[in-house]
Design a protein around this motif. Structure first.
Motif, PDB file in Angstrom:
ATOM      1  N   SER A 104       0.837  -1.202   0.000  1.00 11.40           N
ATOM      2  CA  SER A 104       0.000   0.000   0.000  1.00 11.40           C
ATOM      3  C   SER A 104       0.868   1.247   0.000  1.00 11.40           C
ATOM      4  O   SER A 104       2.060   1.195   0.339  1.00 11.40           O
ATOM      5  N   GLY A 105       0.226   2.353  -0.361  1.00 15.02           N
ATOM      6  CA  GLY A 105       0.948   3.616  -0.390  1.00 15.02           C
ATOM      7  C   GLY A 105       1.515   3.984   0.967  1.00 15.02           C
ATOM      8  O   GLY A 105       2.655   4.436   1.081  1.00 15.02           O
ATOM      9  N   ALA A 106       0.714   3.793   2.017  1.00 22.24           N
ATOM     10  CA  ALA A 106       1.176   4.134   3.365  1.00 22.24           C
ATOM     11  C   ALA A 106       2.424   3.327   3.716  1.00 22.24           C
ATOM     12  O   ALA A 106       3.400   3.856   4.270  1.00 22.24           O
ATOM     13  N   VAL A 146       5.430   4.831   1.905  1.00 23.73           N
ATOM     14  CA  VAL A 146       5.915   6.079   2.502  1.00 23.73           C
ATOM     15  C   VAL A 146       6.629   5.785   3.823  1.00 23.73           C
ATOM     16  O   VAL A 146       7.712   6.309   4.108  1.00 23.73           O
ATOM     17  N   TYR A 156      -1.173  14.500   2.890  1.00 27.19           N
ATOM     18  CA  TYR A 156      -1.774  13.194   3.184  1.00 27.19           C
ATOM     19  C   TYR A 156      -0.774  12.117   2.786  1.00 27.19           C
ATOM     20  O   TYR A 156      -0.311  12.078   1.646  1.00 27.19           O
ATOM     21  N   HIS A 157      -0.456  11.240   3.743  1.00 27.05           N
ATOM     22  CA  HIS A 157       0.511  10.183   3.438  1.00 27.05           C
ATOM     23  C   HIS A 157       0.037   8.811   3.865  1.00 27.05           C
ATOM     24  O   HIS A 157       0.782   7.843   3.708  1.00 27.05           O
ATOM     25  N   GLY A 158      -1.179   8.686   4.440  1.00 26.82           N
ATOM     26  CA  GLY A 158      -1.693   7.357   4.756  1.00 26.82           C
ATOM     27  C   GLY A 158      -2.246   7.255   6.165  1.00 26.82           C
ATOM     28  O   GLY A 158      -2.359   8.259   6.881  1.00 26.82           O
ATOM     29  N   GLU A 165       4.258  15.558  -1.365  1.00 20.90           N
ATOM     30  CA  GLU A 165       3.509  15.198  -2.574  1.00 20.90           C
ATOM     31  C   GLU A 165       3.752  16.316  -3.596  1.00 20.90           C
ATOM     32  O   GLU A 165       3.463  17.471  -3.297  1.00 20.90           O
ATOM     33  N   GLU A 167      -5.264  14.283  -1.223  1.00 18.39           N
ATOM     34  CA  GLU A 167      -6.412  14.396  -0.325  1.00 18.39           C
ATOM     35  C   GLU A 167      -6.547  15.810   0.233  1.00 18.39           C
ATOM     36  O   GLU A 167      -7.646  16.265   0.530  1.00 18.39           O
ATOM     37  N   ASP A 219       6.320  11.766  -2.518  1.00 18.86           N
ATOM     38  CA  ASP A 219       5.202  10.826  -2.385  1.00 18.86           C
ATOM     39  C   ASP A 219       4.358  10.971  -3.639  1.00 18.86           C
ATOM     40  O   ASP A 219       3.504  11.850  -3.746  1.00 18.86           O
ATOM     41  N   VAL A 275       2.343   8.658  -4.746  1.00 21.48           N
ATOM     42  CA  VAL A 275       1.351   7.580  -4.680  1.00 21.48           C
ATOM     43  C   VAL A 275       0.120   7.919  -5.531  1.00 21.48           C
ATOM     44  O   VAL A 275      -0.403   7.069  -6.241  1.00 21.48           O
ATOM     45  N   GLN A 276      -0.331   9.190  -5.488  1.00 21.31           N
ATOM     46  CA  GLN A 276      -1.515   9.573  -6.253  1.00 21.31           C
ATOM     47  C   GLN A 276      -1.153  10.181  -7.612  1.00 21.31           C
ATOM     48  O   GLN A 276      -1.890  10.034  -8.589  1.00 21.31           O
ATOM     49  N   LYS A 326      -1.021   3.244  -5.800  1.00 20.03           N
ATOM     50  CA  LYS A 326      -2.257   3.504  -6.568  1.00 20.03           C
ATOM     51  C   LYS A 326      -2.230   3.053  -8.039  1.00 20.03           C
ATOM     52  O   LYS A 326      -2.629   1.953  -8.342  1.00 20.03           O
TER      53      LYS A 326
END
Ligand SMILES: *Cc1c(COP(=O)(O)O)cnc(C)c1O
Length: 441
Positions: free
Chosen positions: A124-126, A129, A152-154, A221, A226, A254, A256-257, A283
């Motif tokens: 997972s992204g969290a 990170v 937002y990091h998880g 990010e 988020e 980050d 992730v998104q 993601k």
């Protein structure tokens, strides 16, 4: 509601079958897991979700920027099927397999910078990170981690500490991990600062709060997700990256998104030629299967001794096969360009609605990561109530949009990059109508 959209709908949304499922769910699933639109999906493809009542919903969310290549991309499905028939799991830490290595080779090649790299895979992204922070701490021998307002990091313990917003992500879940320092970011439509000035303010805060030589990593990010789809002013990211280099801190992007063609490039860091020391991805990486990665400079990544990183499922062979299929799809279908053309279609239309209605403080985005920020007319004051009503109107009309933002006043659009133009147009028309109608209510 447009005529074409209503022809996609057989019942109200959610319909009776979905509502019955939802009843079952409330007595089986923990209440802490929400659902934006409880229409229970039975199949999905071509940018459409089909629900249990036979309604087809236009997906402008991609399951939060995950199904960039679509919901069942042939290259993903074929590779997943083929891998599942051969074996589903061995644990890479016990007996390894080629797919994991191939995904790491691919990430090392795709991510910004031509330096020597290594990658490690998670679920997972969290988790990605959190592991980036673990690696940065070992590599630097330092502890402090710098993060930003609206970040937002998880939802794991460390990543909750890195995340800014309390309700619903953190409230009641403490105590949180120590040695996390939050500084102001860059939010051009609110702070009015240039990227250089915003970076100078952040750096001043870092240097005042933390002694020299104590920052292990800055985690950022490149476009905040988020927190509100906030694009920093130009110059902000490069200045922070330069500060890290000059001060022996690790610059962790980050992505992730923002990763995997979402913003019109493979990674959002590329828009300003920023080369992160480490990059966390998840993601969009594997067309919907759970996979995440940390990719970084070989000398940092290899600082952790064997056994220090891993997890039972990290880099599961089916997820790796899916990632190779997803990345192949992004390449062959040139989805970075597809993302750009989605942005080129959407931005002017939303800007026109902003002009006509006066309830939109900012329309922004890069590629297919797009946002509308709702405000009370003539002020910068957030209007979360209108935002909720616009989203609800879209949902009722069978269009999946998501909201975000520290103040809950942003509608964000993350369509699959493979979405057909006519469907995007139709979804967008529903959003435009919803904004106009709700704004005049
Ligand atoms: C979603 C997200 C995460 C967390 O990823 P999960 O897979 O939900 O753990 C971390 N960082 C960013 C920027 C995200 O958007």
């Amino acid at each position: 509601m447009t005529a074409t959209t209503s022809s996609r709908l057989r019942t109200e949304v959610p319909g009776p079958e979905s509502r019955a499922l939802h009843l079952r769910r409330t007595s089986a699933v923990a209440a802490g897991v929400g659902s934006v639109l409880p229409a229970y999906v039975t199949s999905a493809s071509g940018g459409l979700l089909t629900d249990a009542d036979g309604n087809t919903l236009i997906d402008l969310g991609s399951g939060i920027a995950v199904t960039n290549v679509g919901h069942a991309a042939p290259a993903v499905v074929d590779r997943v099927r083929e891998q599942a028939e051969r074996f589903t799991h061995t644990c890479f830490m016990i007996t390894p397999y080629e797919g994991y290595v191939e995904v790491c080779e691919t990430l090392n090649q795709l991510t910004p910078g031509d330096h020597e790299k290594r990658s490690v895979l998670f679920n997972s992204g969290a988790e990605a990170v959190e592991n980036a922070v673990k690696i940065a701490r070992v590599a630097t021998g330092r502890q402090a981690v710098v993060v930003f307002d609206h970040a937002y990091h998880g939802r794991t313990n460390l990543t909750m500490a890195l995340t800014a917003k309390s309700v619903p992500y953190k409230h009641g879940f403490g105590p949180f991990a120590p040695e996390v320092y939050r500084v102001p970011g860059s939010y051009p439509c609110h702070d009015g600062l240039t990227g250089e000035d915003a970076a100078a303010a952040a750096i001043d805060r870092i240097e005042k709060q933390l002694g020299p030589g104590s920052v292990a990593a800055i985690v950022i990010e490149p476009i905040q997700g988020e927190g509100g789809f906030i694009e920093p002013a130009p110059g902000f990211l490069p200045a922070l990256s330069r500060w890290c280099e000059a001060n022996g801190a690790v610059f962790v992007a980050d992505e992730v998104q923002t990763g995997f063609c979402r913003t019109g490039a493979w990674f959002a860091s590329e828009h300003e030629d920023v080369v992160p020391d480490m990059i966390a991805t998840a993601k969009g990486i594997a067309g919907g299967l759970p996979l995440a990665a940390v990719t970084g400079r070989a000398e940092l990544m290899d600082a952790v001794p064997p056994g220090g990183l891993g997890g039972t499922y990290g880099g599961n062979p089916i997820a790796c096969a899916a990632a190779l299929g997803a990345i192949e799809t992004m390449r062959t279908e040139n989805l970075a360009d597809a993302a750009k053309s989605i942005g080129d279609t959407v931005l002017p239309r939303l800007r026109a609605v902003a002009q006509q209605t006066g309830v939109i403080g900012d329309v922004r985005g890069r590629g297919a990561m797009l946002a509308v920020e709702f405000v009370r007319p003539g002020t910068p004051e957030p209007d979360p109530d209108l935002t909720k009503r616009v989203a609800a109107a879209c949902h009722a009309a069978g269009v999946v949009v998501l909201t975000c933002g520290t103040y809950g006043n942003v509608v964000r659009l993350l369509p699959p990059l493979t979405m057909p133009a006519d469907l995007l147009d139709e979804g967008l028309s529903v959003l435009e109508t919803s904004i106009r109608e709700e704004a005049s209510r």
